[in-house]
Design a protein around this motif. Structure first.
Motif, PDB file in Angstrom:
ATOM      1  N   TRP A  97       0.801  -1.163   0.228  1.00  3.71           N
ATOM      2  CA  TRP A  97       0.217   0.069  -0.050  1.00  3.71           C
ATOM      3  C   TRP A  97       0.727   1.186   0.000  1.00  3.71           C
ATOM      4  N   VAL A 146      -5.200   5.790  -0.373  1.00  2.62           N
ATOM      5  CA  VAL A 146      -6.014   5.041   0.178  1.00  2.62           C
ATOM      6  C   VAL A 146      -7.261   5.591   0.063  1.00  2.62           C
ATOM      7  N   ILE A 157      -9.804   2.759  -1.448  1.00  3.68           N
ATOM      8  CA  ILE A 157     -10.459   1.991  -0.593  1.00  3.68           C
ATOM      9  C   ILE A 157     -11.963   2.524  -0.383  1.00  3.68           C
ATOM     10  N   TYR A 186     -13.530   4.469   2.814  1.00  5.66           N
ATOM     11  CA  TYR A 186     -12.575   4.802   3.457  1.00  5.66           C
ATOM     12  C   TYR A 186     -13.055   5.669   4.673  1.00  5.66           C
ATOM     13  N   LYS A 199      -6.384  -0.115  11.641  1.00  8.95           N
ATOM     14  CA  LYS A 199      -7.253  -0.451  10.690  1.00  8.95           C
ATOM     15  C   LYS A 199      -6.238  -1.261   9.468  1.00  8.95           C
ATOM     16  N   PHE A 200      -5.214  -0.972   9.276  1.00 10.16           N
ATOM     17  CA  PHE A 200      -4.348  -1.402   8.444  1.00 10.16           C
ATOM     18  C   PHE A 200      -3.507  -2.492   9.244  1.00 10.16           C
ATOM     19  N   SER A 215     -10.559 -10.139   0.648  1.00  6.51           N
ATOM     20  CA  SER A 215     -10.807  -9.542   2.117  1.00  6.51           C
ATOM     21  C   SER A 215     -10.283 -10.588   3.166  1.00  6.51           C
ATOM     22  N   CYS A 253      -8.243  -8.139   7.583  1.00 10.62           N
ATOM     23  CA  CYS A 253      -8.200  -6.848   8.402  1.00 10.62           C
ATOM     24  C   CYS A 253      -9.236  -6.748   9.232  1.00 10.62           C
ATOM     25  N   ASP A 260     -13.135  -4.118   3.647  1.00 10.74           N
ATOM     26  CA  ASP A 260     -12.945  -3.138   2.334  1.00 10.74           C
ATOM     27  C   ASP A 260     -11.251  -2.694   2.722  1.00 10.74           C
ATOM     28  N   ILE A 261     -10.652  -3.261   3.473  1.00  7.24           N
ATOM     29  CA  ILE A 261      -9.240  -2.784   3.640  1.00  7.24           C
ATOM     30  C   ILE A 261      -8.638  -4.285   3.563  1.00  7.24           C
TER      31      ILE A 261
END
Length: 747
Positions: A345, A350, A354, A357, A417-418, A652, A671, A675-676
């Motif tokens: 990434w 992002v 994403i 986001y 989140k990442f 995902s 994750c 969505d990430i």
């Protein structure tokens, strides 16, 4: 000038002196009698003496009899006299009470000697070990500074000390004492907890120098704490070693040898957020509390059991070494995978790449403790958002250890989140016993258990369920199907799955090859043949508790399930068609060894033995020639292992569930928000995100022969043989023969 007293005067003075002495003795005797009968407050009963109201930690015990962790307010666990090293007993007696075996609770000779020492400035305690134990029984009482009250308190301790000596052996007194004393840091009470905390060992294995250090901490746990005050601890330890040599418990040579040793601390503070099986212990505690409530399992007095105070023994199926291997495998590979993810990434926008986001970050902010606290303080949303944009000191998780840093809270939300998450469970398919449970990456920072509490889309790990129904209906793994789109109608909108051109094998292929290489179109064709309802029924029989709608798309794993359920489902393949409920709690005992609860797992015949065996044959092909082939060429595991990779939409979720005759293990990676994710299947597929954790874990399991997990054991064929042909050469000959017969008959 010397005054000569007359005989009658001498007699008068003697009578007065003896009258004073006898009066004092009489007063003391009356006081003792009054105290004994409770006129100055009730004294502890014998029952209280034997069972003091100490907070006892409940222990979580593995199948190999090791303590995985504890639930406690005070970290205290009792041991028997035989479980305490003689070095501890010798050190205690030499230092605290060298006439312990000669007195009956009160050592008056020692008392008057200590008074003399204190008068000349050498402060020492005059209490015997028994008196100190009596004092512990009054631990809730403050020591008074009023001389009269203090005398009463001291006399109470004397009476209790004598009662203790009359009713208990010397060994029992030493055991009670060592089980109750405070060792300072991290709520460490008793010799068992102290041994584990400071030396990562058990009381029976303490060496003389280790015992000396712990005994010196008894009366001053802070002053002689080896972590905070190592110099004091060394001096104190050596003093105890000296006393042991003086009392002939050590020779002069041994004294010099142990005195020269470093402290040798192996510090393992027992903490609810640390140690092995943190997620498992959280789930287990809630389960036991629920079981006790539902079954009305209470103490004899009718009050509920308290896992943090009542010293229960909780026997589980987990294996200590296997739990250690599972956590080590996760840590090793996820550190590498997180680096891949970060590089993947790096430099990308992002916000644009994403979905949703900004919404995800806003949701993360609103779910945080900081947001709830600010909201409770009456802050508006605008004020809270401004607060999240101001740098603050915080502690964050990294795969190289926690770090204290300064960053904006909103950036910490993005960082979290990442951060990739991972969970795994490993179980014996025949008994259902869970051997390892890793519910997440770090319990301190991320407490949500992803093994049982969390469900995620299962992806291609669901495909074997559809193939199993087909095999049960007589389909051979060698059946050939044209790998082209096949639309299924009759269930709402007509449905046909996508298939990536780069991953699609063109032409006619066998079912075995289709499953091994996770071919969507052939799987859809099989679903069309067997229909969704039988597949859904089988999935539920195999232990999936989450919702599974009877739609064609379930063949590709569009439903959600937990690692716990999916691992249990795959155990059916390895266990001759039997589903044995995944079990991790065996029994719970009270502190006296009485069984409060015993667990009995359920067993269900989910599929016939022949179908299960054919499925193990097909799942082995996944590893030898399909999406799981890196198991052999990268990790060197070429023994009989079956399994299935799984990758959900947009990469995902990554799954791998591996089966052997003795062990079934499920692994999930992804994750927090779907969505990430990785942007490419090459990196995001289960073969890259989950399979390596399984492989690293199994390599360590196989290397430990004491576990009994044998590397070269294959799945047993059905006792009555197979009706389904799995040899494709034989199958093709049979089909050719059938075609020729049909041709002759004009069909």
């Amino acid at each position: 000038m010397i005054v000569k007293l007359k005989p009658e005067e001498i007699q008068r003075y003697n009578r007065r002196l003896w009258g004073f002495v006898i009066g004092c003795f009489g007063f003391l005797l009356l006081m003792l009698l009054a105290i004994n009968f409770g006129l100055f407050g009730a004294l502890p009963s014998l029952r209280t003496i034997e069972n003091p109201k100490n907070n006892l930690a409940s222990e979580v015990i593995t199948e190999d009899k090791q303590v995985l962790g504890k639930y406690f307010v005070q970290n205290r666990s009792n041991v028997t006299f035989k479980q305490i090293s003689p070095n501890v007993i010798n050190a205690l007696i030499a230092t605290e009470d060298n006439r312990f075996y000669k007195h009956s609770g009160i050592d008056f000779g020692r008392t008057f000697t200590i008074i003399a020492y204190n008068l000349i400035g050498h402060k020492q305690g005059g209490s015997t070990i028994t008196q100190q134990l009596a004092l512990i029984l009054f631990s809730g009482r403050e020591r008074s500074h009023n001389p009269f009250v203090r005398i009463i308190q001291k006399l109470q301790e004397w009476i209790i000390a004598v009662r203790i000596e009359r009713n208990y052996t010397k060994e029992e007194i030493l055991t009670m004492y060592l089980n109750t004393v405070d060792f300072g840091a991290h709520n460490t009470f008793g010799i068992s907890s102290a041994s584990a905390t400071y030396f990562n060992t058990t009381p029976d294995k303490l060496t003389p120098d280790q015992a000396a250090l712990l005994v010196r901490m008894v009366n001053a746990p802070t002053l002689y704490n080896p972590i905070r005050h190592p110099d004091n601890a060394l001096t104190g330890r050596n003093f105890v070693l000296y006393r042991m040599s003086q009392e002939n418990f050590l020779t002069d040579g041994q004294y010099q040898e142990f005195k020269a040793k470093p402290l040798g601390i192996n510090y393992h503070p027992i903490d609810h957020n640390e140690g092995l099986g943190t997620y498992f212990r959280q789930v287990l505690k809630k389960d036991i509390q629920k079981i006790f409530e539902e079954k009305s399992i209470n103490k004899p007095d009718g009050t509920p059991y308290d896992l943090d105070r009542d010293g229960l023994k909780i026997y589980t199926t987990l294996n200590y070494d296997m739990q250690e291997y599972a956590e080590a495998a996760q840590k090793k590979y996820m550190r590498e995978l997180q680096a891949q993810f970060n590089d993947h990434w790096k430099g990308h926008n992002v916000h644009k790449e994403i979905n949703n986001y900004d919404l995800l970050i806003d949701q993360g902010m609103r779910r945080s403790d900081r947001y709830r606290e600010l909201k409770a303080d009456g802050k508006t949303d605008d004020e809270i958002k401004e607060n999240f944009r101001q740098p603050a000191e915080m502690n964050i998780f990294t795969w190289h250890g926690d770090i204290d840093t300064t960053m904006r809270p909103i950036d910490s939300i993005i960082y979290s989140k990442f951060t990739l998450r991972n969970a795994m469970m490993s179980m014996d398919p025949t008994t259902g016993f869970v051997k390892a449970w890793v519910g997440g990456i770090d319990f301190k920072h991320y407490k949500y258990d992803q093994v049982q509490m969390g469900t995620r889309q299962v992806g291609s790990t669901a495909k074997p369920f559809t193939y199993a129904v087909a095999v049960d209906n007589g389909f051979s793994p060698c059946l050939q199907v044209n790998n082209v789109p096949d639309t299924i109608s009759g269930y709402g909108v007509p449905w046909c799955p996508r298939s990536s051109p780069s991953e699609t094998i063109p032409g006619v292929i066998t079912l075995k090859k289709a499953l091994a290489n996770s071919q969507n179109w052939v799987t859809a064709h099989v679903m069309k043949e067997v229909t969704p309802t039988p597949v859904m029924t089988l999935i539920k029989k195999m232990g999936i508790t989450s919702a599974v709608p009877a739609y064609p798309s379930i063949c590709l794993g569009t439903f959600d399930a937990s690692v716990y359920d999916m691992t249990g489902a795959y155990s059916v393949f390895a266990n001759h068609g039997l589903w044995t409920e995944p079990t991790y709690l065996l029994r719970v005992e009270d502190k006296n060894g009485n069984i409060l609860y015993e667990n009995k797992p359920r067993v269900v015949q989910a599929m016939n033995e022949q179908t299960a065996y054919v499925m193990t044959y097909m799942l082995k092909a996944v590893v030898t020639e399909g999406t799981g082939a890196r198991m052999g060429y990268k990790y060197g595991l070429n023994n009989p292992i079956g399994g299935k990779t799984g990758t959900t939409n947009d990469n995902s979720d990554g799954w791998f569930i591996g089966i052997t005759p003795q062990l079934v293990t499920g692994v999930w990676t992804g994750c927090e928000d779907r969505d990430i994710h990785f942007r490419s299947t090459r990196l995001g597929e289960g073969a890259n995100t989950a399979l390596p954790v399984f492989a690293m874990y199994m390599k360590q399991v196989y290397a430990n022969s004491s576990l009994g997990i044998k590397k070269n054991v294959d799945f047993d064929a059905p006792k009555n043989g197979l009706n389904i042909v799995i040899d494709c050469g034989q199958y093709n000959n049979q089909q050719q023969g059938t075609d020729e017969v049909d041709k002759k008959l004009g069909f």
